[in-house]
Scaffold this motif. Structure first.
Motif, PDB file in Angstrom:
ATOM      1  N   ASP A   6      33.304 -58.864 -58.044  1.00 19.64           N
ATOM      2  CA  ASP A   6      32.382 -58.335 -59.099  1.00 19.64           C
ATOM      3  C   ASP A   6      31.792 -57.081 -58.481  1.00 19.64           C
ATOM      4  O   ASP A   6      31.682 -56.255 -59.101  1.00 19.64           O
ATOM      5  CB  ASP A   6      31.575 -59.283 -59.938  1.00 19.64           C
ATOM      6  CG  ASP A   6      32.436 -60.362 -60.804  1.00 19.64           C
ATOM      7  OD1 ASP A   6      33.859 -60.004 -61.196  1.00 19.64           O
ATOM      8  OD2 ASP A   6      31.658 -61.415 -61.054  1.00 19.64           O
ATOM      9  N   LEU A   7      31.169 -57.427 -57.436  1.00 23.70           N
ATOM     10  CA  LEU A   7      30.389 -56.450 -56.672  1.00 23.70           C
ATOM     11  C   LEU A   7      31.238 -55.368 -56.164  1.00 23.70           C
ATOM     12  O   LEU A   7      30.825 -54.041 -56.403  1.00 23.70           O
ATOM     13  CB  LEU A   7      29.644 -56.934 -55.473  1.00 23.70           C
ATOM     14  CG  LEU A   7      28.614 -57.868 -55.510  1.00 23.70           C
ATOM     15  CD1 LEU A   7      28.248 -58.549 -54.242  1.00 23.70           C
ATOM     16  CD2 LEU A   7      27.628 -57.305 -56.122  1.00 23.70           C
ATOM     17  N   GLU A   8      32.521 -55.515 -55.729  1.00 22.73           N
ATOM     18  CA  GLU A   8      33.345 -54.447 -55.412  1.00 22.73           C
ATOM     19  C   GLU A   8      33.715 -53.711 -56.618  1.00 22.73           C
ATOM     20  O   GLU A   8      33.967 -52.286 -56.558  1.00 22.73           O
ATOM     21  CB  GLU A   8      34.727 -55.382 -54.809  1.00 22.73           C
ATOM     22  CG  GLU A   8      34.463 -55.655 -53.518  1.00 22.73           C
ATOM     23  CD  GLU A   8      35.658 -56.348 -52.859  1.00 22.73           C
ATOM     24  OE1 GLU A   8      36.801 -56.654 -53.579  1.00 22.73           O
ATOM     25  OE2 GLU A   8      35.634 -56.857 -51.534  1.00 22.73           O
ATOM     26  N   HIS A   9      34.062 -54.352 -57.703  1.00 25.21           N
ATOM     27  CA  HIS A   9      34.487 -53.676 -58.760  1.00 25.21           C
ATOM     28  C   HIS A   9      33.308 -52.624 -59.260  1.00 25.21           C
ATOM     29  O   HIS A   9      33.324 -51.537 -59.734  1.00 25.21           O
ATOM     30  CB  HIS A   9      34.781 -54.707 -60.151  1.00 25.21           C
ATOM     31  CG  HIS A   9      35.496 -54.086 -61.107  1.00 25.21           C
ATOM     32  ND1 HIS A   9      34.737 -53.533 -62.311  1.00 25.21           N
ATOM     33  CD2 HIS A   9      36.779 -53.984 -61.566  1.00 25.21           C
ATOM     34  CE1 HIS A   9      35.562 -52.984 -63.194  1.00 25.21           C
ATOM     35  NE2 HIS A   9      36.764 -53.390 -62.772  1.00 25.21           N
ATOM     36  N   ALA A  10      31.982 -53.253 -59.409  1.00 24.42           N
ATOM     37  CA  ALA A  10      30.875 -52.715 -59.816  1.00 24.42           C
ATOM     38  C   ALA A  10      30.824 -51.338 -58.929  1.00 24.42           C
ATOM     39  O   ALA A  10      30.286 -50.240 -59.162  1.00 24.42           O
ATOM     40  CB  ALA A  10      29.825 -53.477 -59.791  1.00 24.42           C
ATOM     41  N   ALA A  11      31.174 -51.442 -57.716  1.00 24.41           N
ATOM     42  CA  ALA A  11      31.230 -50.346 -56.828  1.00 24.41           C
ATOM     43  C   ALA A  11      32.088 -49.268 -56.725  1.00 24.41           C
ATOM     44  O   ALA A  11      32.224 -48.331 -55.933  1.00 24.41           O
ATOM     45  CB  ALA A  11      30.899 -50.700 -55.476  1.00 24.41           C
ATOM     46  N   GLY A  12      32.981 -49.646 -57.440  1.00 29.59           N
ATOM     47  CA  GLY A  12      34.452 -48.797 -57.610  1.00 29.59           C
ATOM     48  C   GLY A  12      35.333 -48.795 -56.634  1.00 29.59           C
ATOM     49  O   GLY A  12      36.116 -48.197 -56.574  1.00 29.59           O
ATOM     50  N   LEU A  13      35.336 -50.221 -56.041  1.00 28.55           N
ATOM     51  CA  LEU A  13      36.231 -50.430 -54.747  1.00 28.55           C
ATOM     52  C   LEU A  13      37.402 -51.173 -55.284  1.00 28.55           C
ATOM     53  O   LEU A  13      38.213 -51.647 -54.612  1.00 28.55           O
ATOM     54  CB  LEU A  13      35.426 -51.150 -53.599  1.00 28.55           C
ATOM     55  CG  LEU A  13      34.190 -50.204 -53.139  1.00 28.55           C
ATOM     56  CD1 LEU A  13      33.758 -51.178 -51.982  1.00 28.55           C
ATOM     57  CD2 LEU A  13      34.502 -48.801 -52.811  1.00 28.55           C
ATOM     58  N   HIS A  14      37.715 -51.365 -56.713  1.00 27.15           N
ATOM     59  CA  HIS A  14      38.899 -51.872 -57.060  1.00 27.15           C
ATOM     60  C   HIS A  14      40.128 -51.007 -57.456  1.00 27.15           C
ATOM     61  O   HIS A  14      40.985 -51.394 -57.438  1.00 27.15           O
ATOM     62  CB  HIS A  14      38.450 -52.622 -58.543  1.00 27.15           C
ATOM     63  CG  HIS A  14      38.135 -51.899 -59.489  1.00 27.15           C
ATOM     64  ND1 HIS A  14      36.887 -50.944 -59.514  1.00 27.15           N
ATOM     65  CD2 HIS A  14      38.901 -51.223 -60.543  1.00 27.15           C
ATOM     66  CE1 HIS A  14      37.088 -50.062 -60.485  1.00 27.15           C
ATOM     67  NE2 HIS A  14      37.961 -50.511 -61.117  1.00 27.15           N
TER      68      HIS A  14
END
Length: 142
Positions: A6-14
């Motif tokens: 979820d943190l990676e997604h929020a940071a745009g790292l997905h």
């Protein structure tokens, strides 16, 4: 594990687009840390580091930080005490050295343990010492 995703997604790292600006963010982090360290030294203030983790040492080496900007580091591990950080050659002492030298600022290198370290070293407020966390954005805490 889901929390990390979820943190990676929020940071745009997905997705690949999330990494486009990563190099510039790294450079901004470097400039912010160096500016803080230089400005603080120019004001005659002392700075020490807390911790000797690999990620913190990588940051210090990438930024070119040496003992002209940070006096020393401390670590709870007796296996690291009495040694020097690779590349930076900063000496590693036991944490009680902080109480003896009373630095103005403590740069927290294991930034993921920020809250625990701030709690453990809360006594630095006795001499108006402050905490510095370099990642994700440089922050100074009382």
């Amino acid at each position: 594990m889901r929390e990390v995703a979820d943190l990676e997604h929020a940071a745009g790292l997905h997705c690949l687009d999330g990494y486009k600006h990563y190099p510039e963010r790294v450079k901004r982090t470097k400039r912010a840390l160096l500016k803080f360290l230089v400005d603080t030294r120019d004001r005659g203030k002392s700075i020490v580091a807390y911790g000797a983790p690999a990620k913190g040492n990588t940051l210090l080496n990438y930024c070119g930080v040496r003992d002209d900007l940070v006096d020393y580091t401390v670590d709870r591990s007796p296996h690291k005490q009495g040694l020097f950080l690779p590349g930076t050659h900063l000496p590693v002492y036991a944490p009680d050295r902080i109480r003896n030298t009373r630095p103005d600022y403590i740069l927290i290198l294991p930034w993921n343990l920020r809250d625990e370290i701030i709690n453990d070293l809360s006594y630095i407020r006795e001499w108006d010492g402050k905490f510095v966390v370099p990642i994700p954005e440089l922050s100074v805490f009382d």
